[in-house]
Design an enzyme around this catalytic site. Structure first.
Site, PDB file in Angstrom:
ATOM      1  N   ASP A 124       0.900  -1.216   0.131  1.00  0.00           N
ATOM      2  CA  ASP A 124       0.035   0.112  -0.142  1.00  0.00           C
ATOM      3  C   ASP A 124       1.095   1.512   0.044  1.00  0.00           C
ATOM      4  OD1 ASP A 124      -2.999  -0.786   0.590  1.00  0.00           O
ATOM      5  OD2 ASP A 124      -1.745  -2.153   1.944  1.00  0.00           O
ATOM      6  N   ARG A 132       4.220   3.135   2.747  1.00  0.00           N
ATOM      7  CA  ARG A 132       4.956   1.852   3.128  1.00  0.00           C
ATOM      8  C   ARG A 132       6.628   2.038   3.048  1.00  0.00           C
ATOM      9  NH1 ARG A 132       0.791   0.463   6.442  1.00  0.00           N
ATOM     10  NH2 ARG A 132      -1.006  -0.531   5.170  1.00  0.00           N
ATOM     11  N   LYS A 223      -9.318   1.170  -5.723  1.00  0.00           N
ATOM     12  CA  LYS A 223     -10.151   0.479  -4.502  1.00  0.00           C
ATOM     13  C   LYS A 223     -10.892   1.858  -4.052  1.00  0.00           C
ATOM     14  CE  LYS A 223      -5.927   1.332  -1.562  1.00  0.00           C
ATOM     15  NZ  LYS A 223      -4.953   0.725  -0.771  1.00  0.00           N
ATOM     16  N   HIS A 236     -11.922  -2.316   8.838  1.00  0.00           N
ATOM     17  CA  HIS A 236     -10.705  -3.046   9.636  1.00  0.00           C
ATOM     18  C   HIS A 236     -11.072  -3.545  10.966  1.00  0.00           C
ATOM     19  CE1 HIS A 236      -8.536  -0.996   6.688  1.00  0.00           C
ATOM     20  NE2 HIS A 236      -7.429  -1.739   6.779  1.00  0.00           N
ATOM     21  N   ASP A 308      -9.956  -6.899  -0.289  1.00  0.00           N
ATOM     22  CA  ASP A 308      -9.218  -6.274   0.637  1.00  0.00           C
ATOM     23  C   ASP A 308      -8.793  -7.354   1.665  1.00  0.00           C
ATOM     24  OD1 ASP A 308      -7.982  -4.235   2.155  1.00  0.00           O
ATOM     25  OD2 ASP A 308     -10.044  -3.072   2.215  1.00  0.00           O
TER      26      ASP A 308
END
Length: 588
Positions: A124, A132, A223, A236, A308
């Site tokens: 990501d 990242r 996305k 999440h 995901d």
């Protein structure tokens, strides 16, 4: 005279006919080569897929994470056990440039040693709060900052450079851009990861990002389909529900996805969100109605669908007993994304293996031919790996492109064009600086910086990069301990503060209210979806990003003498509660 005119007309007719036919013939040859290449990619991908064992086929649909910055014993064991199609990397895996290169090369060597196709290696890398890779890549501001520029050129540049630099580090699968429209300011997870609050801005800038990223060398992923912008729950941590009909989604959320797919987008990530008016039982990731009927059929998407992360609570705490790995493949997905390894990977592989043995993925199409959804999923991955040139001399098929010189020539030309474009961009050393400065916006109205006079301005900012920039503009910075003394100085009319949290903003706003005859300017980094009290003598500059480049941009923009436009976002309405922090924590 008429004969001369006639001869001239006839000559021109022949001339234009020659050039016209040459152009058409050239176009015909180009199309012929492209069709030949596509046919070969399809055929070769099917040949590779059909040669796989049952265990390999199942494994290829799963992507997993690994624990370290090196290919350690655990990673080796997990790859051997799962035989995955890809590896996702997180901050814990990504160190210095040299370490990243060593890791990605090591992973592809393991793939070859295990007799596996080359890995999709993903991360990501959205910019801003989801960044990242820290070394060897340009530190762009986040999506919302780029979106506020309104520039398709900047969007495409950021996408291209990010993708190009990742590919040079051995990564080839980019989980960006976010196409979610953050029209709900209470959204705890998308927030500044979105390019904006309206469909036009997201469609223009985010779609340009995807186009640039596709040219850069990685496979970009749009996305989170069909849209995660209008939620107040982080998937999440819980199960979001959006009570919108398909018609309502088509009027807003689906617009950027539709435009990006029409523009050639080749990979989509699904959202773990329930849309009860479309599918009352399953979230998008597990819904055949959404992934096949809406995405595949309505939007004519024929690329790769990746889920995901399946460990997210929206799935793990609500659909574990329903065999989510099986359901998502049946729904139309091609890749089951896991952000862990070990027991979770074993469980998903077992459920997919059992379903495959039981024939659950086989079906008969309209022409009466037997098809296999799991093989379809693997073939799509293999085809894209072939097209991206991942089957190099270090893969299990080091000479595969000798089978089709058109594909070999295509890859050579593509790499040349990528390198030329990157080199040309780097000749302009200021383009990152320009993007950062172009993203700065004002609130609650535009700010005319010609009114910022250095000799009448004093800074209390804490960020060192911002301090340095202001110093170069002849604006002094002092500690806040001296505020009570400084506020009495009649020669100072403007006070500057930086902030990264709502509490800081509220304390500065209280000072502005207490001293109405002084001008207070807050330079706020990060999320703008917080309480921003309004007073006649209080102004905000917003960067939507906490990168050092964004802090520097504040100082440059503040002293530019130019007007800073008002922010174009749906911000928190007065009196509303600030959204809770999501899974991508950022200082409010």
């Amino acid at each position: 005279m008429n004969q001369v005119l006639l001869r001239t007309s006839f000559s021109l007719f022949l001339l234009f006919g020659f050039f016209g036919s040459s152009y058409c013939f050239g176009f015909y040859l180009t199309e012929l080569a492209a069709n030949e290449r596509k046919t070969w990619l399809d055929t070769k991908a099917w040949a590779i897929t059909e040669a796989m064992s049952e265990e390999e086929l199942v494994g290829q649909t799963i992507h997993i994470a690994i624990p370290q910055k090196i290919v350690d014993a655990v990673a080796l064991e997990e790859i051997a056990a799962t035989k995955p199609g890809g590896i996702i990397l997180f901050g814990k895996n990504l160190g210095k440039k040299e370490e990243i290169l060593s890791l990605t090369r090591g992973l592809q060597i393991v793939a070859k040693d295990q007799g596996l196709p080359p890995f999709f290696i993903s991360t990501d890398q959205e910019g801003g709060r989801v960044f990242r890779v820290q070394d060897g890549i340009t530190p762009y501001p986040g999506a919302m900052a780029v979106g506020q520029t309104g520039s398709t050129e900047w969007g495409e540049v950021v996408g291209f450079v990010t993708s190009y630099e990742l590919r040079n580090l051995g990564l080839n699968f980019l989980f960006a851009p976010v196409l979610d429209i953050n029209n709900n300011p209470l959204n705890p997870v998308i927030n500044t990861r979105s390019f904006g609050s309206d469909s036009k801005r997201v469609s223009d800038v985010a779609v340009a990002y995807e186009r640039g990223a596709r040219a850069g060398g990685c496979l970009p992923v749009i996305k989170h389909f069909p849209g995660h912008g209008d939620t107040t729950v982080d998937s999440h941590l819980g199960l979001p529900i959006i009570n919108k009909s398909l018609a309502e989604l088509e009027a807003l959320e689906l617009i950027p996805f539709k435009r990006s797919i029409e523009g050639g987008a080749e990979a989509v990530m699904s959202a773990h969100i329930v849309y009860p008016k479309i599918d009352p039982k399953f979230p998008a990731t597990l819904s055949k109605t959404i992934l096949t009927d809406v995405l595949r059929k309505n939007l004519n998407f024929d690329g790769i669908i990746i889920t995901d992360a399946m460990e997210m609570h929206a799935i793990a705490k609500n659909y574990e007993k329903d065999r989510p790995g099986v359901l998502t493949i049946l729904a139309g997905a091609n890749i089951v994304l896991l952000t862990s390894w070990g027991e979770t990977a074993r469980r998903f592989k077992a459920q997919l293996t059992d379903a495959y043995k039981n024939g659950e993925f086989r079906y008969v199409d309209k022409e009466g031919k037997e098809q296999d959804k799991l093989k379809d999923a693997v073939q799509k991955q293999i085809r894209k790996k072939l097209e991206l040139g991942l089957y190099d001399e270090n893969s299990i098929l080091p000479t595969v492109y000798d089978d089709n010189l058109k594909q070999k020539e295509f890859l050579t030309h593509w790499n040349e064009e990528r390198n030329k474009r990157y080199t040309k961009l780097n000749e302009s050393k200021n383009f990152v600086k320009e993007i950062n400065e172009d993203s700065i916006r004002a609130y609650p109205k535009s700010v005319q910086t010609s009114g910022i006079i250095p000799t009448e301005t004093l800074s209390f900012v804490k960020n060192n990069r911002l301090k340095e920039t202001l110093k170069s503009k002849k604006i002094n910075t002092v500690t806040f301990k001296t505020f009570q003394t400084q506020i009495k100085d009649k020669s100072i009319t403007t006070y500057l503060f930086d902030s990264t949290s709502e509490n800081e903003v509220l304390s500065i706003a209280a000072l502005a209210k207490k001293y109405p005859n002084k001008r207070f300017v807050v330079l706020h980094g990060g999320t703008p979806f917080i309480k921003l009290p309004e007073h006649p003598n209080l102004q905000y500059l917003l960067s939507f990003s906490l990168t050092q480049g964004s802090w520097e941009a504040f100082g440059e923009k503040l002293t530019s003498g130019k007007e800073i436009p008002k922010v174009d976002l749906i911000l928190l309405p007065k009196g509303s509660k600030t959204p809770s922090k999501g899974a991508f924590p950022e200082r409010l």
